[in-house]
Design a protein around this motif. Structure first.
Motif, short mmCIF file in Angstrom:
data_model
loop_
_atom_site.label_atom_id
_atom_site.label_comp_id
_atom_site.label_asym_id
_atom_site.label_seq_id
_atom_site.Cartn_x
_atom_site.Cartn_y
_atom_site.Cartn_z
N ARG A 60 0.79 -1.05 -0.02
CA ARG A 60 0.00 0.03 0.13
C ARG A 60 0.85 1.37 -0.03
O ARG A 60 0.40 2.15 -0.85
CB ARG A 60 -0.83 0.16 1.22
CG ARG A 60 -1.53 1.42 1.34
CD ARG A 60 -2.52 1.73 0.48
NE ARG A 60 -3.73 0.81 0.40
CZ ARG A 60 -4.88 0.90 0.63
NH1 ARG A 60 -4.85 2.40 1.66
NH2 ARG A 60 -5.85 0.24 0.56
N GLY A 112 0.16 3.29 4.63
CA GLY A 112 0.47 1.75 4.73
C GLY A 112 0.38 1.41 5.98
O GLY A 112 -0.22 0.38 6.38
N PHE A 154 -3.39 1.06 6.90
CA PHE A 154 -3.84 -0.24 6.33
C PHE A 154 -3.61 -1.30 7.16
O PHE A 154 -4.46 -2.37 7.23
CB PHE A 154 -3.44 -0.18 4.81
CG PHE A 154 -4.03 -1.37 3.92
CD1 PHE A 154 -5.41 -1.49 3.88
CD2 PHE A 154 -3.02 -2.37 3.60
CE1 PHE A 154 -6.20 -2.54 3.20
CE2 PHE A 154 -3.72 -3.35 2.64
CZ PHE A 154 -5.14 -3.50 2.57
#
Length: 522
Positions: free
Chosen positions: A439, A457, A460
């Motif tokens: 991500r 990131g 996520f």
């Protein structure tokens, strides 16, 4: 009567006699065992704080950075039960000193590491040393204190020391990294280990269990379960460069599954298995171990991402980041102490369900972190709520796993909980960090600023961890309903209470539960 039972009986008789010299010797054993357990538990949290500094100094990749954590976790989880058997075969003091020496030398090697590979190998050897050392600590205590008040006090002190290791590690890791550099979070183990080796040889008395044949060590089972886990995790981490459908990834995943299948076959046919599969016939054990794996995956991921977020995005120093994460172990300890007071009335099922809901809620809340957000608004509340939920689950989870289990298998049942949590942590962290790194790379390729890409990131990754954690809700509902009075498991030493160690017929797995108390802080 087994040799272990004889040794235990002699020790207990001496302790009850009230001889001042014997009493002093017993408490010297307690000091050595507590400090050794403290060092092993401390190592996990103290290293996490230094991860960003390690990455900068050695130029480590995101995948390499997670192996600093996973190399230790996999070696520890895969060899923990084996370490318990080794202590009974070769002698507890001998194995204690060997594990301590291995852990100390690996710490020195890690501190001197000049590249990513050297550091990861050192961490794996540390995990091996910890897996050998940890089971011996509690087992030595059990043969040094008479059953009753003295033993209860000793186990309580041991458990409190283990619990404090995680809390102290976050701060000490920050101090050492700030004042010196990351290498000192590993070097700090060297003088402590050297002192303990000298003390152990002076105060510990050798004792053996009933195992007296080399083939009683389940080497094939140990190799297959450890090798299978390593292959699975390595295949997942490699997906950063190789796709999930590539031949190498599929081959390694298949190899890992094959080794784990071989492990199950070995355990089903071995005369001395690491994990007698018959134990899973008892209600609650399989479900409790699944919850432990979910708990480990969620908790380790939060600690990993939060450490990076605070230092990489928020610009915290290692010391400030260590203090910022301190609510995590504190909340776990508070929750654990609270649960021990109510579990006898409520039973483990509703407590686990409540804890999982609280933990998942805290994790989902934490996914709202932003590049420009404040610690108090976006981190403190979520981490406190999540950690309270984790602490709530941990004690009740052990009670659920040991409910209805015969006394001679209780040590194994509670030891499996810690192994399951470590395995869940390793596999879960590999999956979550790999997807989170993808991500971040995606956001960067689309022109996002570095802080924003990193935060995306991390957020996520935290979301994935929360989704894993919430799986604990339906699992908790599968636990058997309470059918009788529940004996509370002490918070700090939840897996370390002399539930099975006091039984001379359980020489192997009794000591295995030693590390579980510190697992809450890892």
């Amino acid at each position: 009567m087994s040799s272990e039972a004889t040794a235990s009986s002699e020790t207990m008789t001496g302790s009850k006699s009230g001889a001042p010299g014997r009493s002093r010797a017993s408490w010297a054993v307690l000091a050595v065992c507590c400090l050794a357990q403290f060092m092993v538990v401390l190592d996990v949290s103290i290293v996490n704080i230094a991860l960003p500094s390690m990455q900068d100094d050695l130029g480590m990749s995101a995948g390499g950075l997670q192996w600093v954590v996973n190399a230790y976790t996999l070696a520890f989880a895969g060899l923990l039960l084996f370490g318990g058997r080794a202590a009974d075969l070769f002698g507890r003091r001998r194995v204690f000193v060997f594990g301590l020496a291995l852990f100390t030398l690996a710490s020195l090697g890690g501190g001197l590491a000049q590249n990513e590979t050297q550091l990861i190998i050192a961490r794996a050897v540390q995990g091996l040393g910890g897996a050998v050392l940890a089971p011996a600590t509690l087992s030595l205590l059990m043969t040094s204190f008479a059953e009753g008040r003295e033993r209860t006090r000793a186990v309580g002190a041991w458990g409190a020391t283990a619990a404090s290791g995680g809390a102290f590690g976050t701060v000490l890791g920050g101090v050492l990294t700030d004042v010196a550099n990351w290498r000192w979070v590993l070097f700090v183990n060297v003088p402590i280990g050297a002192l303990l080796i000298v003390a152990a040889r002076a105060v510990l008395v050798e004792s053996r269990g009933r195992v007296n044949r080399l083939r009683d060590l389940d080497v094939p089972g140990t190799l297959t379960v450890t090798g299978g886990l390593v292959l699975l995790v390595y295949a997942i981490v490699r997906t950063e460069s190789d796709s999930w459908t590539s031949a190498s990834t599929i081959g390694m995943l298949a190899g890992g599954v094959a080794l784990l299948t071989a492990f199950l076959v070995i355990e089903a046919t071995s005369d001395n298995p690491l994990v007698p599969l018959g134990i899973f016939r008892y209600p609650g054990i399989a479900v409790a171990n699944c919850i432990a794996a979910v708990l480990g995956a969620g908790m380790f991921a939060v600690l990993f991402f939060l450490t990076l977020y605070l230092q990489r995005v928020q610009g915290f120093s290692p010391l400030r980041a260590g203090v910022a994460i301190l609510p995590m172990p504190v909340a776990i300890i508070i929750a654990s102490q609270t649960v021990t007071r109510v579990i006898g009335r409520l039973g483990p099922r509703p407590i686990i369900l409540t804890g999982v809901v609280l933990g998942a809620a805290g994790q989902f809340w934490m996914t709202g972190i932003s590049a420009g957000g404040s610690y108090w608004a976006e981190v403190f509340g979520p981490i406190s709520l999540m950690s309270f939920g984790v602490g709530t689950v941990m004690v009740a989870m052990v009670s659920a796993a040991t409910a209805g289990v015969p006394l001679h298998m209780a040590g194994l049942a509670s030891g499996l909980i810690n192994t399951g949590r470590q395995i869940g942590a390793a596999v879960g962290l590999a999956v979550v960090t790999t997807l989170a790194a993808n991500r971040t790379a995606h956001e960067t390729s689309h022109g996002a600023a570095v802080p924003d890409a990193l935060t995306s990131g991390y957020s996520f990754g935290l979301l994935l961890a929360a989704c894993v954690f919430v799986v604990g809700v339906p699992l908790a509902l599968l636990l058997p309903r309470r059918r009788g009075p529940v004996v509370p498991v002490p918070a700090a030493a939840s897996e370390g209470e002399p539930l099975a160690v006091a039984d001379a017929d359980v020489p192997v797995n009794a000591g295995v539960v030693a590390q579980a108390a510190g697992g809450a802080e890892s």
